[in-house]
Design an enzyme around this catalytic site. Structure first.
Site, PDB file in Angstrom:
ATOM      1  N   MET A  30       0.889  -1.144   0.123  1.00 41.30           N
ATOM      2  CA  MET A  30      -0.133   0.172  -0.056  1.00 41.30           C
ATOM      3  C   MET A  30       0.904   1.278  -0.083  1.00 41.30           C
ATOM      4  SD  MET A  30      -3.757  -0.688   1.805  1.00 41.30           S
ATOM      5  CE  MET A  30      -2.966  -0.492   3.643  1.00 41.30           C
ATOM      6  N   LEU A  33       6.622   3.336   1.306  1.00 40.27           N
ATOM      7  CA  LEU A  33       7.552   2.011   1.285  1.00 40.27           C
ATOM      8  C   LEU A  33       8.683   2.334   2.260  1.00 40.27           C
ATOM      9  CD1 LEU A  33       7.966   0.770  -2.481  1.00 40.27           C
ATOM     10  CD2 LEU A  33       6.234   0.128  -0.678  1.00 40.27           C
ATOM     11  N   HIS A  34       9.100   1.292   3.065  1.00 37.90           N
ATOM     12  CA  HIS A  34      10.141   1.276   4.021  1.00 37.90           C
ATOM     13  C   HIS A  34      10.990   0.021   3.894  1.00 37.90           C
ATOM     14  CE1 HIS A  34       7.441  -1.428   6.006  1.00 37.90           C
ATOM     15  NE2 HIS A  34       6.508  -0.737   6.415  1.00 37.90           N
ATOM     16  N   HIS A  37       9.382  -3.427   3.003  1.00 35.28           N
ATOM     17  CA  HIS A  37       9.005  -3.442   1.898  1.00 35.28           C
ATOM     18  C   HIS A  37      10.183  -3.793   1.029  1.00 35.28           C
ATOM     19  CE1 HIS A  37       5.483  -0.681   3.149  1.00 35.28           C
ATOM     20  NE2 HIS A  37       4.744  -1.688   2.890  1.00 35.28           N
ATOM     21  N   GLY A 147       4.998 -10.280   3.878  1.00 33.60           N
ATOM     22  CA  GLY A 147       5.628 -10.025   5.165  1.00 33.60           C
ATOM     23  C   GLY A 147       5.031 -10.949   6.387  1.00 33.60           C
ATOM     24  N   LYS A 149       5.170  -9.857   9.194  1.00 35.03           N
ATOM     25  CA  LYS A 149       4.648  -8.780  10.116  1.00 35.03           C
ATOM     26  C   LYS A 149       3.071  -8.873  10.220  1.00 35.03           C
ATOM     27  CE  LYS A 149       4.051  -4.389  11.677  1.00 35.03           C
ATOM     28  NZ  LYS A 149       3.091  -3.959  10.620  1.00 35.03           N
ATOM     29  N   VAL A 176      11.025  -6.871   9.400  1.00 32.40           N
ATOM     30  CA  VAL A 176      12.143  -5.819   9.513  1.00 32.40           C
ATOM     31  C   VAL A 176      11.554  -4.929  10.507  1.00 32.40           C
ATOM     32  CG1 VAL A 176      13.715  -4.256   8.450  1.00 32.40           C
ATOM     33  CG2 VAL A 176      12.833  -6.203   6.877  1.00 32.40           C
ATOM     34  N   LEU A 184       8.961  -2.198  11.393  1.00 34.03           N
ATOM     35  CA  LEU A 184       8.538  -1.030  10.571  1.00 34.03           C
ATOM     36  C   LEU A 184       7.355  -1.301  10.144  1.00 34.03           C
ATOM     37  CD1 LEU A 184      11.909  -0.955   8.437  1.00 34.03           C
ATOM     38  CD2 LEU A 184      11.482   0.240  10.457  1.00 34.03           C
ATOM     39  N   SER A 185       6.587  -0.084   9.982  1.00 32.53           N
ATOM     40  CA  SER A 185       5.165  -0.150   9.534  1.00 32.53           C
ATOM     41  C   SER A 185       4.965   1.359   9.058  1.00 32.53           C
ATOM     42  CB  SER A 185       4.192  -0.057  10.738  1.00 32.53           C
ATOM     43  OG  SER A 185       2.915   0.213  10.425  1.00 32.53           O
TER      44      SER A 185
HETATM   45  P1  AMP Z   1       1.488  -2.921   3.522  1.00 34.39           P
HETATM   46  O1  AMP Z   1       2.179  -1.898   2.412  1.00 34.39           O
HETATM   47  O2  AMP Z   1       1.592  -2.421   4.851  1.00 34.39           O
HETATM   48  O3  AMP Z   1       0.089  -3.410   3.082  1.00 34.39           O
HETATM   49  O4  AMP Z   1       2.505  -4.092   3.351  1.00 34.39           O
HETATM   50  C1  AMP Z   1       2.838  -4.679   2.244  1.00 34.39           C
HETATM   51  C2  AMP Z   1       3.553  -6.091   2.207  1.00 34.39           C
HETATM   52  O5  AMP Z   1       4.818  -5.572   3.166  1.00 34.39           O
HETATM   53  C3  AMP Z   1       2.685  -6.766   3.453  1.00 34.39           C
HETATM   54  O6  AMP Z   1       3.111  -8.512   2.688  1.00 34.39           O
HETATM   55  C4  AMP Z   1       3.468  -6.746   4.614  1.00 34.39           C
HETATM   56  O7  AMP Z   1       3.287  -8.003   5.526  1.00 34.39           O
HETATM   57  C5  AMP Z   1       4.641  -6.433   4.437  1.00 34.39           C
HETATM   58  N1  AMP Z   1       5.565  -5.546   5.448  1.00 34.39           N
HETATM   59  C6  AMP Z   1       5.032  -4.675   6.094  1.00 34.39           C
HETATM   60  N2  AMP Z   1       5.818  -4.041   7.117  1.00 34.39           N
HETATM   61  C7  AMP Z   1       6.683  -5.112   7.031  1.00 34.39           C
HETATM   62  C8  AMP Z   1       8.076  -5.135   7.795  1.00 34.39           C
HETATM   63  N3  AMP Z   1       8.310  -4.483   9.038  1.00 34.39           N
HETATM   64  N4  AMP Z   1       8.967  -6.373   7.725  1.00 34.39           N
HETATM   65  C9  AMP Z   1       8.490  -7.445   6.555  1.00 34.39           C
HETATM   66  N5  AMP Z   1       7.559  -6.928   5.606  1.00 34.39           N
HETATM   67  C10 AMP Z   1       6.759  -6.155   6.078  1.00 34.39           C
END
Ligand code: AMP
Length: 304
Positions: A30, A33-34, A37, A147, A149, A176, A184-185
């Site tokens: 979504m 990005l960190h 991602h 992830g 997470k 991560v 990370l979020s």
């Molecule tokens: P999101 O953008 O939050 O929907 O996350 C996209 C993907 O990145 C999902 O598969 C999440 O589980 C993964 N993700 C988000 N945060 C982390 C993190 N800190 N470490 C590893 N994967 C992550």
């Protein structure tokens, strides 16, 4: 790295990769990005020939009153992170293609979608499953990277893909964290300095539980009490759930054994954060030696 929007352009690029006999990996996100991602993209880069990342803030996974409008959007940074991590294609789908006017189809997740996070975010996992199935229909990758997470999300998506007979392999990548332990979020961007410091209670609580398990504690009642004490040390932290579950079914367990997952959700100020930890009895512990199930394999290996 190419940045594209339309499904037609996406299909064109993926077809070209397939024409070169390339293995296609896909990382849906979504945005904002960190490094988490970035890790997914890097693992995909290492394991596949052609890596597609997508950025789409999916409205159907936000319940009314949640942060859909406020969700951080950082398109320039997203392109930098995705390219540095090795993506070949950054797809920013347009909502009008993903949810075309007159669409009639949604994916509904059963009981598992209503538990844990689903109990507090009605319809969330239906929205996640719907958009991921659409994204997969467009990309048709060999491997989907998720992830750890978002442990419940990864568990549900594996089951959705299995149930719908979708020929996509799912691989998960470890969480991560910042050096101080906070996962990370994208939502960490909402935290004030004081909230960021308070949020460290979450990894501290997970550490406390895994330390107790390593020293022999198996009682979920006592472990939960300890986790709640650590979370409760800072009034900015309001736990939503603390659950000890089976790693595949996510059914609650009463006693910890190898592989039990501790899943936590908490508000820190107004920001909802989740985190998790696999609880492993110490390898040398006599109680744990015999019956450890295979730990779920992590990045670099097929999981289920
Ligand atoms: P999101 O953008 O939050 O929907 O996350 C996209 C993907 O990145 C999902 O598969 C999440 O589980 C993964 N993700 C988000 N945060 C982390 C993190 N800190 N470490 C590893 N994967 C992550």
């Amino acid at each position: 790295m190419r940045v594209i929007e339309t499904v037609a352009e996406l299909r064109h690029q993926v077809a070209a990769a397939r024409g070169r006999q390339e293995r296609v990996g896909f990382v849906p996100t979504m945005g904002a990005l960190h490094g988490g991602h970035g890790a997914l993209i890097r693992v995909a880069r290492a394991q596949c020939d052609f890596v597609v990342a997508s950025v789409y803030v999916n409205p159907t996974q936000f319940a009314p009153g949640e942060d859909l409008q406020a969700y951080p959007r950082t398109p320039d940074q997203d392109a930098v992170v995705a390219e540095a991590a090795g993506a070949d294609l950054l797809w920013r789908p347009d909502g009008s293609e993903l949810y075309a006017p007159g669409e009639v189809t949604r994916v509904t997740v059963g009981d598992l979608g209503g538990r844990l996070c689903g109990g507090f975010r009605p319809g969330h996992f239906d929205g996640v499953a719907t958009v991921v199935v659409k994204l997969l229909g467009a990309v048709q990758p060999d491997v989907l990277y998720l992830g750890e997470k978002d442990y419940q999300q990864a568990t549900i998506l594996r089951l959705v893909l299995r149930d719908l007979l979708l020929p996509v392999e799912v691989r998960t990548v470890p969480t991560v964290r910042d050096p101080d332990g906070l996962a990370l979020s994208s939502r960490n961007a909402y935290l004030s300095e004081a909230e960021r410091a308070a949020a460290l209670a979450i990894p501290r609580a997970l550490d406390a539980a895994s330390g107790l398990v390593r020293s022999g504690e198996r009682s979920v009642g006592r472990l939960r009490a300890r986790v709640e004490v650590v979370l409760g040390e800072n009034p900015l932290v309001r736990p939503q759930y603390v659950e000890f579950v089976h790693p595949q079914t996510l059914d609650p367990v009463h006693s910890v054994d190898g592989g039990t997952m501790l899943l936590v959700a908490a508000h820190v100020g107004d920001t909802r954060l989740i985190d998790n930890r696999r609880l492993e009895p110490a390898a040398h512990s006599p109680a744990s030696a015999a019956a450890l199930p295979q730990p779920e394999k992590l990045a670099g290996s097929e999981t289920r």
